[in-house]
Design a protein around this motif. Structure first.
Motif, short mmCIF file in Angstrom:
data_model
loop_
_atom_site.label_atom_id
_atom_site.label_comp_id
_atom_site.label_asym_id
_atom_site.label_seq_id
_atom_site.Cartn_x
_atom_site.Cartn_y
_atom_site.Cartn_z
N LEU A 59 0.82 -1.22 0.00
CA LEU A 59 0.00 0.00 0.00
C LEU A 59 0.85 1.27 0.00
O LEU A 59 0.33 2.38 -0.03
N ARG A 60 2.20 1.10 0.01
CA ARG A 60 3.07 2.27 -0.21
C ARG A 60 2.85 2.83 -1.61
O ARG A 60 3.28 3.94 -1.90
N PHE A 61 2.19 2.05 -2.47
CA PHE A 61 1.98 2.52 -3.85
C PHE A 61 0.64 3.19 -4.07
O PHE A 61 0.29 3.54 -5.19
N ILE A 62 -0.17 3.33 -3.04
CA ILE A 62 -1.41 4.09 -3.25
C ILE A 62 -1.20 5.52 -2.75
O ILE A 62 -0.49 5.76 -1.79
N VAL A 65 4.16 8.65 -2.36
CA VAL A 65 4.03 7.27 -2.83
C VAL A 65 5.40 6.61 -2.76
O VAL A 65 6.41 7.21 -3.12
N GLY A 66 5.44 5.39 -2.26
CA GLY A 66 6.71 4.67 -2.13
C GLY A 66 7.17 4.59 -0.69
O GLY A 66 7.90 3.69 -0.31
N ILE A 126 6.65 4.07 3.42
CA ILE A 126 5.77 3.38 4.35
C ILE A 126 5.73 4.18 5.64
O ILE A 126 6.49 5.14 5.80
#
Lengths: 624, 251
Positions: free
Chosen positions: B13-16, B56-57, B59
């Motif tokens: 979910l680091r990509f949302i 994004v990216g 955490i």
């Protein structure tokens, strides 16, 4: 961290990386060691489009209810990721496990529109699966297609091992069981295909041979494997309440086209518009009960947390329990932060009352789909919407505060004359006049805005117009120019807007809709030359296609601009959809005589689906 | 009643993006049947305020959202209910009650703690090399000035990040991150507190970019995983920085 098929470096440089990382609420994770069958379900378009499709959600849920099956999702990599996957030789993967698609037992591809065909080849290619079914082995998944375009699968027949003809809820279990048995017995892939061919509704294109006459039309299509039936029977659900429905659909993180609960209230349509394929292939109309829909609405809103619920059907106004259902939805959910959205409603007192309660009248517009500009042509296409209906509906809406109207038409319908075409402008003008006649000056909120949109007519298989000639793109554009010209002559031209679709794209759609196996070479050639995402105007490049047709020696006009003779064998004739060819031809003749056919509730027209003994065919008819 | 929710953002979910996190929580509120309050008007929306969007990216173990509810049972029950309706990658750590006069999460942020380490695929051959890299990064943060070129609409501008780097330490990664954090492959890392918010703001990627540029090596910032650990605001009475969570109290 969870294993991802793509590195952070790639994910951080592409658009919307969450298209490829999975992990959504209600997505299903299983232990691959504990399942017998791994099924990759693919919608060959970008994630946001594919995730909005109800059919896939139904099958995903249905498959995953089986303990021995793990169904995962696959979508087309967007044009930014595609070259990266090729360059770095990263195999296409499924979202849940992030495992390569090639390692799956099945790759199921839904065929929703013709212009996704090059995307299918992209999926196969990036997965490392041979494009041609004939070149595949047990090392490759069984590639199966389904959905509306499977009703003429011939232009893409060489790329598929199997097609599922009909509604997915019916024989998939049998197919999967058969697969398990054959695998257990260590039998060959051919033996599996032979077993599959014997399941009703399953079509194995490799088991048929097509021969052609000198004029290019089909001489015969014959089974060349003893296990293949001469005709494949379309499968349908006879009891909608018994059919499974995804109460916990997967909820994407990124915004998708359909970001809401979708309630399928019924399947099929009673109207019988002669251009409409869905109106024929989903016969007869089968409704879900109001009680079941109420319960589904409650449980799905709770399970998803969506803030909107929408009804889905071909013609919601024909759902017998509509008033009760809609009143329930509004009373139950409005004011609790949930919007109720009601597409495809006929404009009448009831729908206007409901709409004024669920939407901001000032911001919304009213939609009519007369489809043709004159009553004569509306009779030809059997569209039972009259000018009076439209003007009366508009007048009521204008009194209710609306001042924007959208009108949808088609150009290039059979028998169309210049007068019919000009009728589009005249009808738009009358709607505008109605506004000024009904709403007193002091109550008007600015000008009325009437937007007319035209698409170009594509004759589709299994419709009465399957015999019809389709226009060339030049003819289409001339017709659009005529509408445009006429619009400018209107007194209220400043209140009128007109826009039209792309003609070139429509012509290709026409070729694929009624194409045969010889068209497959063109699709493959166009893909090799770089065609991809053809349904997206920003990536559609007509010149690639024209070159591909030329290179393959396939003539577009043969497929589009030819009126078929009564007895011509069509590529899709091997499918038995339940509606008889005689009925369709009768309807074609009536169309040319400008005669209308009553809807299924008014009178049975003997289309042939009565033998399924379900849905509207069992209702008492109001008029005989 | 104002509630402050602390949550994590982990794994894939680091990509949302930030807007997706907002949409996610709107749906979680409805699934968990939280008595959240809605704004007035024709299209009411939930009253919800997020602190400092995360790139994004990255955490995080220290994300915050404030909500307004008409009723709530207890801190613990609310937290459990939200987690039952959500995904573990966006786990809720605490739900605390704020004073009605409290500033919202977005407006009050002044600083953030980050921990930086190397991703598995970027780890050097030896632990010594790995350790040395973070010693070097620490030394960089401790320079008298940390200059970097910032691209703005008007062109490029040189800025000194130094006044916005408040605290940095290098060391064993497991000591820098909270005990509940999932183990990483890396052994060493850097923990740093950076100015964050409307008054002064520096992103950890900017600091890392300046370091890598000054170093001139082949490393790219993609080789590093950055995790946000906490967000701070200034307590007006004392002028000291305290975690956003500490502004609320359990109920």
């Amino acid at each position: 961290m969870k294993k991802l098929a793509l590195s952070d470096e790639i994910l951080l440089k592409i658009d919307k990386p969450a298209r490829y990382t999975g992990g959504e609420i209600n997505s299903v994770m299983k232990d691959p060691a504990k399942v017998a069958i791994r099924f990759a379900m693919c919608f060959p378009d970008v994630y946001e489009i594919g995730m909005s499709h109800l059919g896939i959600q139904i099958l995903y849920d249905m498959f995953n209810r089986r303990e021995d099956v793990w169904c995962e999702r696959v979508y087309s990599p967007w044009t930014d990721l595609d070259p990266i996957l090729r360059e770095r030789k990263i195999p296409l993967f499924a979202l849940e496990s992030q495992d390569p698609v090639r390692d799956f037992d099945f790759l199921g591809i839904t065929l929703q529109y013709e212009m996704c065909y090059t995307n299918i080849l992209q999926i196969l290619d990036l997965s490392g699966i041979p494009l041609h079914a004939a070149d595949r082995t047990w090392a490759d998944p069984i590639v199966i297609g389904g959905g509306p375009c499977a009703y003429n699968p011939e232009p893409i027949a060489p790329f598929f091992d199997l097609f599922y003809i009909g509604e997915g809820e019916v024989v998939y279990d049998e197919l999967l069981d058969r697969y398990k048995e054959i695998k257990k017995q260590n039998k060959s892939r051919l033996e599996f295909l032979e077993a599959a061919a014997q399941i009703p509704g399953i079509y194995v294109p490799g088991f048929y041979e097509v021969t052609y006459r000198e004029d290019g039309t089909i001489r015969a299509m014959t089974p060349v494997n003893p296990h293949a039936p001469a005709r494949v029977a379309r499968q349908l659900v006879t009891d909608m309440d018994g059919a499974c429905y995804p109460e916990k659909p997967v909820i994407p993180y990124i915004r998708t086209t359909q970001d809401r609960v979708v309630l399928e209230i019924m399947r099929g349509c009673i109207r019988g518009c002669r251009f409409c394929q869905a109106g024929m292939i989903y016969r007869p109309v089968r409704e879900r009960s109001v009680d079941e829909l109420k319960a589904l609405a409650k449980s799905m809103l709770l399970a998803t947390g969506h803030e909107e619920i929408s009804l889905s059907s071909l013609s919601s106004s024909d759902y017998t329990g509509l008033e009760e259902l809609v009143r329930f939805l509004i009373e139950e959910f409005e004011g609790r932060g949930v919007n109720v959205s009601l597409p495809s409603l006929r404009i009448d007192a009831f729908s206007l009352d409901v709409m004024s309660r669920v939407q901001d009248v000032k911001k919304s517009s009213l939609t009519f789909a007369p489809e043709a500009g004159s009553q004569r042509l509306r009779n030809v296409i059997n569209k039972g919407l009259t000018e009076e209906d439209i003007l009366k509906g508009s007048a009521e809406a204008f009194c209710g505060g609306w001042n924007r109207v959208k009108l949808y038409f088609m150009l290039g319908l059979p028998t169309e004359t210049d007068e019919d075409i000009e009728g589009i402008a005249l009808l738009s003008e009358k709607v505008a006049e109605t506004y000024y006649d009904t709403v007193p000056k002091e109550e008007r909120h600015g000008k009325v805005q009437v937007t007319a949109s035209t698409s170009f007519f594509v004759p589709k298989p299994f419709t009465p117009f399957q015999w019809a000639r389709m226009c060339s793109s030049e003819e289409f554009l001339e017709k659009a120019a005529l509408v445009n010209h006429k619009m400018r002559e209107m007194l209220n031209r400043k209140s009128l807007r007109y826009n039209w679709h792309e003609a070139e794209l429509t012509v290709l759609e026409g070729v694929f809709a009624r194409g045969d196996r010889r068209v497959a070479a063109v699709i493959e050639e166009a893909y090799r030359r770089g065609a991809l995402y053809d349904a997206w105007s920003e990536s559609f490049r007509n010149e690639i296609w024209m070159d591909a047709f030329a290179a393959c020696g396939v003539d577009i006009a043969f497929y589009t601009q030819r009126e078929r003779s009564r007895d011509e064998i069509f590529p899709w004739d091997f499918i038995d959809i339940g509606v008889s060819r005689e009925f369709l031809y009768r309807e074609w003749e009536k169309a040319l005589r400008e005669e209308v056919t009553p809807n299924c509730r008014e009178q049975c027209s003997g289309c042939g689906v009565r033998r399924y003994d379900c849905g509207v065919c069992l209702e008492e008819r109001s008029a005989r | 009643m104002k509630l402050r929710i602390r949550f994590r953002k982990q794994e894939e979910l680091r990509f949302i993006g930030h807007l997706d996190v907002m949409r996610y929580f709107q749906k979680v509120m409805r699934r968990a049947q939280v008595a959240i309050r809605y704004s007035e008007g024709f299209s009411p929306h939930q009253i919800m305020s997020f602190a400092s969007p995360l790139s994004v990216g990255l955490i995080s173990n220290g994300e915050y959202v404030d909500i307004d509810v008409s009723s709530a049972d207890s801190s613990e029950a609310m937290r459990d209910r939200l987690n039952a309706a959500g995904v573990p990658q966006l786990q809720v750590l605490s739900v605390r009650r704020l004073d009605d006069s409290a500033k919202n999460a977005m407006a009050s942020v002044a600083a953030a703690d980050y921990v930086i380490w190397l991703k598995k695929e970027a780890l050097p051959a030896s632990r010594e090399e790995e350790k040395a890299l973070f010693e070097e990064l620490l030394a960089f943060c401790k320079r008298p000035s940390v200059l970097t070129v910032k691209k703005t609409k008007k062109g490029e501008k040189e800025v000194d990040l130094k006044p916005m780097i408040w605290n940095a330490q290098a060391g064993e990664l497991k000591l820098l991150r909270p005990a509940y954090a999932e183990a990483a492959d890396a052994a060493y890392g850097l923990s740093v507190r950076l100015a964050s918010g409307s008054a002064a703001n520096v992103k950890p990627e900017q600091l890392l970019g300046a370091f890598l540029e000054a170093r001139g090596g082949a490393e790219s910032s993609v080789s590093f995983q950055i995790e946000r650990e906490e967000l701070y605001a200034v307590k007006e009475e004392t002028g000291s920085l305290i975690p956003l969570e500490a502004f609320g109290s359990d109920f």
